[in-house]
Design a protein around this motif. Structure first.
Motif, PDB file in Angstrom:
ATOM      1  N   THR A  64       1.052  -1.133  -0.133  1.00  0.00           N
ATOM      2  CA  THR A  64      -0.386   0.295   0.021  1.00  0.00           C
ATOM      3  C   THR A  64       0.584   0.912  -0.092  1.00  0.00           C
ATOM      4  N   GLY A  65       1.905   1.041   1.039  1.00  0.00           N
ATOM      5  CA  GLY A  65       2.488   2.335   0.983  1.00  0.00           C
ATOM      6  C   GLY A  65       3.495   2.975  -0.785  1.00  0.00           C
ATOM      7  N   ILE A  66       4.105   1.816  -1.214  1.00  0.00           N
ATOM      8  CA  ILE A  66       4.746   1.527  -2.270  1.00  0.00           C
ATOM      9  C   ILE A  66       3.569   1.717  -3.908  1.00  0.00           C
ATOM     10  N   LEU A  67       2.371   1.840  -3.790  1.00  0.00           N
ATOM     11  CA  LEU A  67       1.932   2.114  -4.624  1.00  0.00           C
ATOM     12  C   LEU A  67       0.972   3.811  -4.481  1.00  0.00           C
ATOM     13  N   SER A  68       0.573   3.918  -3.392  1.00  0.00           N
ATOM     14  CA  SER A  68       0.532   5.345  -2.506  1.00  0.00           C
ATOM     15  C   SER A  68       1.093   6.095  -2.572  1.00  0.00           C
ATOM     16  N   LYS A  69       2.670   5.751  -2.663  1.00  0.00           N
ATOM     17  CA  LYS A  69       4.025   6.951  -3.435  1.00  0.00           C
ATOM     18  C   LYS A  69       3.946   7.023  -5.043  1.00  0.00           C
ATOM     19  N   ALA A  70       3.533   6.165  -5.496  1.00  0.00           N
ATOM     20  CA  ALA A  70       3.726   5.299  -6.817  1.00  0.00           C
ATOM     21  C   ALA A  70       2.729   6.520  -7.733  1.00  0.00           C
ATOM     22  N   TYR A  71       1.340   7.046  -7.443  1.00  0.00           N
ATOM     23  CA  TYR A  71       0.170   7.297  -7.470  1.00  0.00           C
ATOM     24  C   TYR A  71       1.017   8.255  -7.045  1.00  0.00           C
ATOM     25  N   ALA A  72       1.011   9.274  -5.905  1.00  0.00           N
ATOM     26  CA  ALA A  72       2.016  10.576  -5.555  1.00  0.00           C
ATOM     27  C   ALA A  72       2.884  10.952  -6.769  1.00  0.00           C
ATOM     28  N   ARG A  73       3.946   9.530  -7.029  1.00  0.00           N
ATOM     29  CA  ARG A  73       4.482  10.706  -8.310  1.00  0.00           C
ATOM     30  C   ARG A  73       4.020  11.011  -9.913  1.00  0.00           C
ATOM     31  N   VAL A  74       2.836  10.140 -10.490  1.00  0.00           N
ATOM     32  CA  VAL A  74       2.059   9.952 -11.538  1.00  0.00           C
ATOM     33  C   VAL A  74       0.849  11.450 -11.346  1.00  0.00           C
ATOM     34  N   SER A  75       1.175  11.255 -10.603  1.00  0.00           N
ATOM     35  CA  SER A  75      -0.823  12.523 -10.270  1.00  0.00           C
ATOM     36  C   SER A  75       1.065  14.137  -9.822  1.00  0.00           C
ATOM     37  N   GLU A  76       2.044  13.810  -9.469  1.00  0.00           N
ATOM     38  CA  GLU A  76       2.092  15.334  -9.056  1.00  0.00           C
ATOM     39  C   GLU A  76       2.757  15.563 -10.489  1.00  0.00           C
ATOM     40  N   ALA A  77       3.394  14.288 -11.810  1.00  0.00           N
ATOM     41  CA  ALA A  77       3.808  14.670 -12.964  1.00  0.00           C
ATOM     42  C   ALA A  77       3.114  14.974 -13.787  1.00  0.00           C
ATOM     43  N   ASN A  78       1.714  14.560 -13.664  1.00  0.00           N
ATOM     44  CA  ASN A  78       0.740  14.916 -14.729  1.00  0.00           C
ATOM     45  C   ASN A  78      -0.114  16.018 -13.764  1.00  0.00           C
ATOM     46  N   SER A  79       0.561  17.553 -12.738  1.00  0.00           N
ATOM     47  CA  SER A  79      -0.306  17.946 -12.363  1.00  0.00           C
ATOM     48  C   SER A  79      -1.749  17.666 -12.122  1.00  0.00           C
ATOM     49  N   GLU A  80      -2.462  16.429 -11.413  1.00  0.00           N
ATOM     50  CA  GLU A  80      -3.365  16.481 -11.128  1.00  0.00           C
ATOM     51  C   GLU A  80      -3.979  17.216  -9.771  1.00  0.00           C
ATOM     52  N   ASP A  81      -2.662  17.889  -8.822  1.00  0.00           N
ATOM     53  CA  ASP A  81      -3.190  18.268  -7.833  1.00  0.00           C
ATOM     54  C   ASP A  81      -3.142  19.568  -7.200  1.00  0.00           C
ATOM     55  N   PHE A  82      -2.908  20.348  -9.385  1.00  0.00           N
ATOM     56  CA  PHE A  82      -2.975  21.758  -9.467  1.00  0.00           C
ATOM     57  C   PHE A  82      -4.747  22.529  -9.260  1.00  0.00           C
ATOM     58  N   ASN A  83      -4.887  22.984  -8.283  1.00  0.00           N
ATOM     59  CA  ASN A  83      -6.363  24.068  -8.740  1.00  0.00           C
ATOM     60  C   ASN A  83      -6.403  25.177  -8.556  1.00  0.00           C
ATOM     61  N   ILE A  84      -6.422  25.966  -9.202  1.00  0.00           N
ATOM     62  CA  ILE A  84      -6.515  27.548  -8.918  1.00  0.00           C
ATOM     63  C   ILE A  84      -6.577  27.877  -7.733  1.00  0.00           C
ATOM     64  N   PHE A  85      -8.045  28.078  -7.764  1.00  0.00           N
ATOM     65  CA  PHE A  85      -8.916  27.839  -6.426  1.00  0.00           C
ATOM     66  C   PHE A  85      -8.020  27.900  -4.810  1.00  0.00           C
ATOM     67  N   SER A  86      -7.410  26.971  -5.032  1.00  0.00           N
ATOM     68  CA  SER A  86      -6.788  26.468  -3.735  1.00  0.00           C
ATOM     69  C   SER A  86      -5.837  26.622  -3.556  1.00  0.00           C
ATOM     70  N   ILE A  87      -4.963  28.056  -4.708  1.00  0.00           N
ATOM     71  CA  ILE A  87      -4.351  28.649  -4.488  1.00  0.00           C
ATOM     72  C   ILE A  87      -4.509  30.088  -4.369  1.00  0.00           C
ATOM     73  N   LEU A  88      -5.452  30.469  -5.029  1.00  0.00           N
ATOM     74  CA  LEU A  88      -6.138  31.968  -4.430  1.00  0.00           C
ATOM     75  C   LEU A  88      -7.441  31.602  -3.476  1.00  0.00           C
TER      76      LEU A  88
END
Length: 85
Positions: A15-39
Motif C-alpha cells: 500500500t505504501g509503495i502504491l501510494s508513493k507511485a500514485y503521488a509521483r504520477v499525480s505530481e507528473a500530471n499536475s493533477e493536484d493543481f487547483n487555481i482556486f486553492s492557490i487563491l
C-alpha cells in the motif's frame, strides 16, 4: 510471526509503495493543481468557479480566445449542434 501478521505487513508495504507511485504520477500530471486553492477561494463556488467557467466559455470573454475554450468543452463532452451566440 503469525501468517496473518506477515500478510498484514506485506499489504501495508504494498500500500505504501502504491501510494508513493500514485503521488509521483499525480505530481507528473499536475493533477493536484487547483487555481482556486492557490487563491484560497475553493469553497466559494458561485462567486468563483461558476463565474470563472462562464467567462472561459463565453466566446466574447475578456480572454480574447473567441470560441476556443467553448469548442474544447463541447468536444470533450461530445456535444454536437451547439450554436454559440
Amino acid at each position: 510471526m503469525s501468517q496473518t501478521l506477515l500478510l498484514a505487513n506485506a499489504l501495508a508495504s504494498e500500500t505504501g509503495i502504491l501510494s508513493k507511485a500514485y503521488a509521483r504520477v499525480s505530481e507528473a500530471n499536475s493533477e493536484d493543481f487547483n487555481i482556486f486553492s492557490i487563491l484560497n477561494m475553493e469553497t466559494n463556488e458561485v462567486k468563483t468557479h461558476s463565474t470563472f467557467l462562464a467567462e472561459l466559455l463565453n466566446p466574447h470573454g475578456s480572454h480574447s480566445m473567441g470560441e476556443t475554450f467553448l469548442q474544447l468543452f463541447l468536444n470533450k463532452f461530445e456535444i454536437k449542434d451547439f450554436e454559440a451566440s
